[in-house]
Design an enzyme around this catalytic site. Structure first.
Site: not given
Ligand code: MV4
Length: 453
Positions: A158, A292
């Site tokens: 990330k 926010r």
């Molecule tokens: C993740 C995850 C799975 N595992 N982190 C997507 C946006 C960002 N704010 C965090 N996200 C994710 N982080 C770990 N360790 C999957 C996502 C993710 C996701 C998270 C929340 C809502 C929708 C999503 C769609 C795809 C992936």
């Protein structure tokens, strides 16, 4: 309380802030771009100042233009809404230097939370559960490989400056890691001007659950329960609800206590949201914090009875939480929000243009937050959300029935909207069971396609 507040935003959230100010007897100043001359936030504010051409970068994101408007109108404070300048620590610093109160947390806190790996470390120190991952920024591919080995595949890379899924890569083996590392870093550099990455254990089918908090300027913090936000597509949320069926009263209380302590440690102020992922075992892990007011704040307002925007204004003017919310929070019933976007329902491409018919539903338990109207225009320059339809019921079943009938009474013509898509989701059995994760929409579209053939 403030005498006069400038609202550095547009659309429904600008109107939402104007409403809160009116109820508190505060004068309002709207700023607008040349594309928003006929917008309702301009009409309903006590004063309005044009700050530039249509594109956000030339108007709503132009810090000198916004600050000049604030100086000319002689306001005490600026409310940034969501998006635009709301999480820009430099803007909050300029406000401070200009003796204008920024309605939000101090810039130092915003800056720290904006750096996702630092936010993660800060929350870890405060005993908020986080996923296994790297300690801060990964310096290169070798370090990435050794972290991935210790955490175990799959992992997710990330961007520390990230948001909205940009600069994010899922990595399932050591073979593919070096290439994905470069891709993520390049994408992060291009999107945020910062290519730094960190790493977490990847959760395959997470639920997205977030906690609303309020903090005053005297060290008091309060949790206002959670919102379930897993129904999303391409990182755009479509439906949010409160409470979450997966969060037990015990979990709510435990997480509430932990985040209260952590935000006291940090010196947090004003409204904020702490985002968690829930894994298949129902465990919650912190992923990031939003400093926010959020789009989906109304579902929390409906179940708690707290006006979050008025609370923001009162906190920023120095009031104590115990005066703003004298009784312990109780969550009543169930609330759901649909984000109605001006988009082709299947292609999800923006649909700008003139609205010819705009019939807004009402009645028991229905709230519509919008700045649109019949004969109104959806400009192509901004976010495509044209309304939020929010319902409240005694339980989830009543809220769902209410939403379905309200969607049927929401008539928008002249542009395409997501109303038909939302109606179909409320007819879907998996949605109705409430047992879904962030992959729900993918499965939903597959079911729809299968049903049609
Ligand atoms: C993740 C995850 C799975 N595992 N982190 C997507 C946006 C960002 N704010 C965090 N996200 C994710 N982080 C770990 N360790 C999957 C996502 C993710 C996701 C998270 C929340 C809502 C929708 C999503 C769609 C795809 C992936």
């Amino acid at each position: 309380m403030f005498r006069k507040v400038l609202i550095a935003n547009r659309g429904e959230i600008a109107l939402r802030v104007i409403s809160a100010c009116r109820e508190l007897g505060v004068r309002t100043v709207a700023v607008y771009s040349e594309a928003d001359r006929n917008s309702l936030h301009v009409r309903f504010a006590d004063e309005a100042i044009c700050i530039g051409p249509p594109r956000s970068a030339d108007s709503y994101l132009n810090v000198p233009a916004v600050i000049s408007a604030a100086e000319i109108a002689d306001v005490d404070a600026i409310h940034p809404g969501y998006g635009l300048l709301s999480e820009n620590a430099n803007f909050a610093e300029v406000c401070r230097a200009s003796n204008i109160k920024f309605i939000g947390p101090p810039p130092e806190v915003t800056r720290m939370m904006g750096e996702k790996s630092t936010a993660r470390q800060t929350m870890k120190k405060a005993k908020v559960p986080i996923l296994p991952g790297s300690d801060g920024i990964i310096k290169g591919k070798d370090e990435a490989l050794s972290w991935a080995k210790s955490v175990g595949y799959p992992v997710i890379l990330k961007a520390v400056a990230g948001g909205g899924g940009k600069g994010m890569r899922i990595c399932r083996s050591a073979d593919e890691l070096p290439q994905l590392f470069d891709q993520a870093s390049t994408e992060a550099m291009n999107s945020f001007g910062n290519g730094d990455l960190y790493m977490e254990k990847f959760i395959e089918r997470p639920r997205h659950i977030e906690f609303q908090v309020l903090a005053d300027e005297h060290g008091n913090v309060m949790s206002l329960g959670e919102r379930e936000c897993s129904i999303q597509r391409r990182h755009q949320k479509l439906i949010e609800e409160s409470p979450s069926l997966q969060v037990t009263p015990k979990m709510r209380e435990e997480i509430g206590k932990t985040i209260k302590k952590s935000l006291q440690d940090i010196g947090y102020q004003n409204a904020g949201t702490i985002e968690f992922l829930m894994d298949e075992d129902g465990k919650l892990y912190f992923i990031e914090m939003n400093t926010r007011i959020q789009v989906e704040h109304p579902v929390t307002e409906l179940v708690t009875g707290v006006d979050l925007v008025k609370a923001q204004l009162r906190i920023a003017s120095g009031e104590k939480l115990s005066d703003i919310i004298p009784e312990p929070i109780t969550m009543r019933g169930h609330a759901i929000e649909c984000r109605i976007n001006a988009e082709h329902p299947e292609k999800f491409t923006p649909s700008a243009g003139k609205i010819t018919v705009f019939n807004v539903p009402g009645g028991n338990g229905v709230r519509v937050d919008t700045a649109q109207y019949a004969e109104g225009v959806v400009p192509p320059y901004y976010d495509s959300m044209i309304a939020k339809l929010i319902v409240h019921g005694k339980d989830r079943d009543e809220a769902m029935a209410r939403m379905h009938r309200a969607l049927g009474m929401f008539v928008v013509q002249g542009i395409h909207t997501t109303i038909p898509l939302h109606s179909k989701i409320f007819e879907d059995e998996e949605f109705q069971r409430g047992d879904f994760d962030t992959k729900f929409m993918e499965r939903f579209f597959e079911r729809q396609a299968a049903g049609k053939s």
